[in-house]
Design a protein around this motif. Structure first.
Motif, PDB file in Angstrom:
ATOM      1  N   ASP A 224       0.843  -1.203   0.000  1.00 21.22           N
ATOM      2  CA  ASP A 224       0.000   0.000   0.000  1.00 21.22           C
ATOM      3  C   ASP A 224       0.877   1.251   0.000  1.00 21.22           C
ATOM      4  O   ASP A 224       0.604   2.227   0.688  1.00 21.22           O
ATOM      5  CB  ASP A 224      -0.954   0.011   1.193  1.00 21.22           C
ATOM      6  CG  ASP A 224      -0.223  -0.034   2.523  1.00 21.22           C
ATOM      7  OD1 ASP A 224       0.998  -0.253   2.524  1.00 21.22           O
ATOM      8  OD2 ASP A 224      -0.880   0.170   3.562  1.00 21.22           O
ATOM      9  N   VAL A 226       2.697   4.749  -1.185  1.00 23.92           N
ATOM     10  CA  VAL A 226       2.148   5.991  -1.738  1.00 23.92           C
ATOM     11  C   VAL A 226       2.715   6.202  -3.136  1.00 23.92           C
ATOM     12  O   VAL A 226       3.933   6.164  -3.344  1.00 23.92           O
ATOM     13  CB  VAL A 226       2.506   7.191  -0.840  1.00 23.92           C
ATOM     14  CG1 VAL A 226       2.019   8.488  -1.470  1.00 23.92           C
ATOM     15  CG2 VAL A 226       1.919   7.008   0.555  1.00 23.92           C
ATOM     16  N   HIS A 227       1.837   6.410  -4.097  1.00 25.95           N
ATOM     17  CA  HIS A 227       2.259   6.649  -5.482  1.00 25.95           C
ATOM     18  C   HIS A 227       1.820   8.055  -5.905  1.00 25.95           C
ATOM     19  O   HIS A 227       0.721   8.510  -5.554  1.00 25.95           O
ATOM     20  CB  HIS A 227       1.634   5.613  -6.425  1.00 25.95           C
ATOM     21  CG  HIS A 227       2.022   4.194  -6.104  1.00 25.95           C
ATOM     22  ND1 HIS A 227       3.246   3.666  -6.414  1.00 25.95           N
ATOM     23  CD2 HIS A 227       1.332   3.202  -5.480  1.00 25.95           C
ATOM     24  CE1 HIS A 227       3.314   2.408  -6.008  1.00 25.95           C
ATOM     25  NE2 HIS A 227       2.159   2.102  -5.439  1.00 25.95           N
ATOM     26  N   TYR A 228       2.669   8.736  -6.667  1.00 23.69           N
ATOM     27  CA  TYR A 228       2.328  10.085  -7.132  1.00 23.69           C
ATOM     28  C   TYR A 228       3.073  10.375  -8.430  1.00 23.69           C
ATOM     29  O   TYR A 228       4.093   9.764  -8.736  1.00 23.69           O
ATOM     30  CB  TYR A 228       2.685  11.129  -6.068  1.00 23.69           C
ATOM     31  CG  TYR A 228       4.110  11.064  -5.588  1.00 23.69           C
ATOM     32  CD1 TYR A 228       5.131  11.773  -6.233  1.00 23.69           C
ATOM     33  CD2 TYR A 228       4.462  10.281  -4.488  1.00 23.69           C
ATOM     34  CE1 TYR A 228       6.442  11.716  -5.807  1.00 23.69           C
ATOM     35  CE2 TYR A 228       5.781  10.218  -4.043  1.00 23.69           C
ATOM     36  CZ  TYR A 228       6.754  10.932  -4.704  1.00 23.69           C
ATOM     37  OH  TYR A 228       8.050  10.860  -4.276  1.00 23.69           O
ATOM     38  N   ASP A 238       5.873  19.871  -4.579  1.00 18.96           N
ATOM     39  CA  ASP A 238       5.282  18.891  -3.666  1.00 18.96           C
ATOM     40  C   ASP A 238       6.148  17.641  -3.524  1.00 18.96           C
ATOM     41  O   ASP A 238       5.992  16.886  -2.555  1.00 18.96           O
ATOM     42  CB  ASP A 238       3.890  18.477  -4.158  1.00 18.96           C
ATOM     43  CG  ASP A 238       2.849  19.563  -3.901  1.00 18.96           C
ATOM     44  OD1 ASP A 238       3.071  20.380  -2.989  1.00 18.96           O
ATOM     45  OD2 ASP A 238       1.822  19.583  -4.608  1.00 18.96           O
ATOM     46  N   PHE A 286       4.259  15.389  -0.824  1.00 17.89           N
ATOM     47  CA  PHE A 286       3.299  14.474  -1.430  1.00 17.89           C
ATOM     48  C   PHE A 286       2.976  13.331  -0.476  1.00 17.89           C
ATOM     49  O   PHE A 286       1.807  13.022  -0.201  1.00 17.89           O
ATOM     50  CB  PHE A 286       3.870  13.873  -2.723  1.00 17.89           C
ATOM     51  CG  PHE A 286       3.353  14.503  -3.979  1.00 17.89           C
ATOM     52  CD1 PHE A 286       1.993  14.713  -4.171  1.00 17.89           C
ATOM     53  CD2 PHE A 286       4.226  14.852  -5.004  1.00 17.89           C
ATOM     54  CE1 PHE A 286       1.521  15.284  -5.354  1.00 17.89           C
ATOM     55  CE2 PHE A 286       3.763  15.418  -6.185  1.00 17.89           C
ATOM     56  CZ  PHE A 286       2.411  15.636  -6.363  1.00 17.89           C
ATOM     57  N   VAL A 287       4.029  12.677   0.026  1.00 10.57           N
ATOM     58  CA  VAL A 287       3.855  11.520   0.904  1.00 10.57           C
ATOM     59  C   VAL A 287       3.219  11.938   2.227  1.00 10.57           C
ATOM     60  O   VAL A 287       2.322  11.263   2.740  1.00 10.57           O
ATOM     61  CB  VAL A 287       5.208  10.825   1.147  1.00 10.57           C
ATOM     62  CG1 VAL A 287       5.053   9.684   2.149  1.00 10.57           C
ATOM     63  CG2 VAL A 287       5.786  10.306  -0.165  1.00 10.57           C
ATOM     64  N   ILE A 289       1.221  14.463   2.872  1.00  9.98           N
ATOM     65  CA  ILE A 289      -0.202  14.780   2.686  1.00  9.98           C
ATOM     66  C   ILE A 289      -1.025  13.510   2.564  1.00  9.98           C
ATOM     67  O   ILE A 289      -2.100  13.382   3.164  1.00  9.98           O
ATOM     68  CB  ILE A 289      -0.388  15.675   1.443  1.00  9.98           C
ATOM     69  CG1 ILE A 289       0.213  17.066   1.701  1.00  9.98           C
ATOM     70  CG2 ILE A 289      -1.868  15.805   1.081  1.00  9.98           C
ATOM     71  CD1 ILE A 289       0.323  17.922   0.462  1.00  9.98           C
ATOM     72  N   GLU A 290      -0.538  12.541   1.796  1.00  9.62           N
ATOM     73  CA  GLU A 290      -1.279  11.292   1.611  1.00  9.62           C
ATOM     74  C   GLU A 290      -1.388  10.510   2.915  1.00  9.62           C
ATOM     75  O   GLU A 290      -2.453   9.981   3.254  1.00  9.62           O
ATOM     76  CB  GLU A 290      -0.596  10.426   0.545  1.00  9.62           C
ATOM     77  CG  GLU A 290      -1.261   9.072   0.304  1.00  9.62           C
ATOM     78  CD  GLU A 290      -2.717   9.179  -0.124  1.00  9.62           C
ATOM     79  OE1 GLU A 290      -3.491   8.246   0.191  1.00  9.62           O
ATOM     80  OE2 GLU A 290      -3.089  10.183  -0.756  1.00  9.62           O
ATOM     81  N   LEU A 291      -0.305  10.428   3.686  1.00 11.02           N
ATOM     82  CA  LEU A 291      -0.346   9.718   4.967  1.00 11.02           C
ATOM     83  C   LEU A 291      -1.265  10.421   5.956  1.00 11.02           C
ATOM     84  O   LEU A 291      -1.946   9.773   6.764  1.00 11.02           O
ATOM     85  CB  LEU A 291       1.058   9.597   5.548  1.00 11.02           C
ATOM     86  CG  LEU A 291       2.036   8.691   4.780  1.00 11.02           C
ATOM     87  CD1 LEU A 291       3.390   8.667   5.469  1.00 11.02           C
ATOM     88  CD2 LEU A 291       1.482   7.269   4.661  1.00 11.02           C
ATOM     89  N   LYS A 293      -3.976  12.116   5.121  1.00  8.97           N
ATOM     90  CA  LYS A 293      -5.338  11.766   4.707  1.00  8.97           C
ATOM     91  C   LYS A 293      -5.725  10.388   5.217  1.00  8.97           C
ATOM     92  O   LYS A 293      -6.839  10.170   5.705  1.00  8.97           O
ATOM     93  CB  LYS A 293      -5.451  11.811   3.181  1.00  8.97           C
ATOM     94  CG  LYS A 293      -5.383  13.212   2.579  1.00  8.97           C
ATOM     95  CD  LYS A 293      -5.450  13.141   1.055  1.00  8.97           C
ATOM     96  CE  LYS A 293      -5.367  14.522   0.429  1.00  8.97           C
ATOM     97  NZ  LYS A 293      -5.362  14.446  -1.063  1.00  8.97           N
ATOM     98  N   ARG A 294      -4.801   9.438   5.109  1.00  6.70           N
ATOM     99  CA  ARG A 294      -5.105   8.079   5.565  1.00  6.70           C
ATOM    100  C   ARG A 294      -5.282   8.014   7.078  1.00  6.70           C
ATOM    101  O   ARG A 294      -6.143   7.312   7.585  1.00  6.70           O
ATOM    102  CB  ARG A 294      -3.981   7.121   5.140  1.00  6.70           C
ATOM    103  CG  ARG A 294      -3.831   6.952   3.623  1.00  6.70           C
ATOM    104  CD  ARG A 294      -2.699   5.987   3.301  1.00  6.70           C
ATOM    105  NE  ARG A 294      -2.453   5.885   1.867  1.00  6.70           N
ATOM    106  CZ  ARG A 294      -1.527   5.092   1.328  1.00  6.70           C
ATOM    107  NH1 ARG A 294      -0.762   4.335   2.111  1.00  6.70           N
ATOM    108  NH2 ARG A 294      -1.358   5.053   0.020  1.00  6.70           N
TER     109      ARG A 294
END
Length: 442
Positions: A224, A226-228, A238, A286-287, A289-291, A293-294
């Motif tokens: 799982d 993080v991809h961007y 970012d 980027f990473v 922000i994604e973490l 959100k999760r």
């Protein structure tokens, strides 16, 4: 174990419902046990709702930052490496429980996520080697950190008592330094004994050679990460490592200055230390922000429940119910037995107020008032609350939900195992409170 699992799954409501029911119970208690009328009770409740807003944010940050930290690249890489270490029939279960407890002593939010990740990765590593491991027992080990966390660096009650202007410090009239609670020799010894007992219990619970086991499904071994995509100038910003490294270094400098100037460890400093490590380890915005959100989905219930706990605290203080309850404890306790009885009461209250911070708000002032009346040092009340709060986490499903969601299991799958651990640790904590006595500081 089966009937207990079924009972919990079918009849125990959500933590939010517990908070609502407890509010009603405390309102009724105030009406029956004090001279307050309905208007007084409702006014005390309403006036108290906003009383823990700062504390609520601090607790939410601990959970959120713990999740992010556990999923940063270096920490995730370290967990994957660790997952290949334990082999054999017993060691994987002991290993997951021990590493999870160590992580939880650092911060409970980290412990929850490390437990889930490590349990699944150890199970996946075993499958790749062709070994069979009982996945529910691994996940139970990954939850065990919640039975020791309140003795560690992110313990809500000790940290709150050590934080100037906090509701506990104001109630006592002074702060209690962590050297008298978390870092006291007697607490550190209790931590060591608890870890040894946990390891022994999981060694005994490990399935025998020919026992049937429930392996982790193969489809749960998927990554799982993080991809961007980096396509525009904004995307390049970012994806820039410097934009997380710079604030991380600034925060590190601030912490150095803070401790150089004699600053103490408080809830805010704990959170800033976690954020510092995250900013120094995370790959880029980027990473991060994604973490975030999760991890945010795990914080929602805390934000919703804490105003209710604050309202309960308002009722207890505004109507005088806190004095009534503390007097009832004083009536049955002696200085020698206060710690043990406070521990038992905290273990029971935790089942209805699963948040350590919420319990510190609801029960902390009661225990501190009773301790003062009996001539017991306040750190005994603080750590009795901490020991009781963490113990019954093992059968309270609230904090298990994030871990179970990651592992894709139900509470009934692990409850039998965590119940055994709870009984063993209950003996440890009971003996500890009796040995500590009313005045551990001398």
């Amino acid at each position: 174990m089966g009937p207990l699992n079924t009972l919990v799954e079918r009849f125990i409501p959500s933590a939010l419902v517990f908070a609502i029911v407890l509010t009603v119970v405390v309102m009724i208690g105030a009406l029956v046990l004090t001279d307050s009328g309905p208007v007084d009770v409702v006014k005390s409740w309403g006036d108290g709702l906003a009383g823990l807003l700062a504390f609520m944010t601090q607790m939410a940050l601990i959970l959120l930052l713990g999740y992010i930290l556990a999923n940063t690249g270096p920490v995730r890489w370290a967990l994957l490496k660790l997952a290949n270490v334990p082999k054999g029939r017993i060691m994987p279960y002991v290993f997951v429980a021990l590493i999870t407890c160590v992580a939880a002593l650092f911060t409970w939010g980290l412990g929850l996520v490390v437990g889930a990740i490590l349990a699944t990765e150890v199970a996946a590593a075993a499958r790749r080697r062709g070994e069979k491991l009982h996945f529910p027992l691994l996940v139970a080990g990954g939850y065990t950190g919640m039975a020791v966390w309140h003795m560690g660096y992110s313990g809500s009650a000790p940290l709150t008592a050590a934080t100037p202007d906090s509701f506990l410090a104001e109630h006592i009239g002074e702060t209690i330094p962590l050297t008298s609670t978390i870092f006291a020799a007697w607490n550190m010894i209790t931590v060591a004994v608890a870890l040894a007992v946990i390891c022994a219990v999981f060694a005994l619970l490990a399935p025998k050679k020919n026992d049937a086991v429930h392996e982790m499904p193969e489809h749960q071994m998927a990554s799982d990460d993080v991809h961007y995509d980096v396509e525009t100038p904004a995307d390049k910003l970012d994806a820039s490592r410097a934009l997380t490294l710079i604030p991380g270094l600034l925060l590190l400098l601030y912490l150095v200055i803070h401790f150089r100037d004699g600053g103490s460890i408080t809830l805010d400093i704990v959170n800033w230390s976690f954020l510092t490590i995250i900013l120094l380890l995370v790959a880029n915005p980027f990473v991060l922000i994604e973490l975030t959100k999760r991890g945010a989905s795990n914080v929602g219930e805390i934000l919703l429940q804490f105003p209710l706990y604050a309202g309960i605290m308002g009722i207890m203080g505004g109507t005088g119910l806190i004095q009534v309850l503390s007097d009832s404890i004083v009536a049955v306790a002696t200085p020698a037995t206060f710690g043990m009885l406070a521990f038992f009461s905290a273990a029971i209250v935790n089942f209805f107020v699963p948040s350590g911070g919420g319990q510190a708000a609801v029960q902390g002032p009661v225990l501190l008032t009773a301790a003062e009346q009996l001539g017991v040092d306040p750190e005994v009340a603080i750590m009795a609350l901490s020991y009781g709060d963490q113990l019954t986490n093992l059968i309270q499903p609230f904090w298990a939900l994030p871990l179970l969601a990651i592992a894709k299991l139900r509470i009934r799958d692990i409850l039998g195992y965590t119940l055994v651990v709870m009984i063993a640790l209950g003996v440890v904590y009971t003996v500890a409170m009796l040995v500590i006595g009313p005045n551990p500081g001398g």
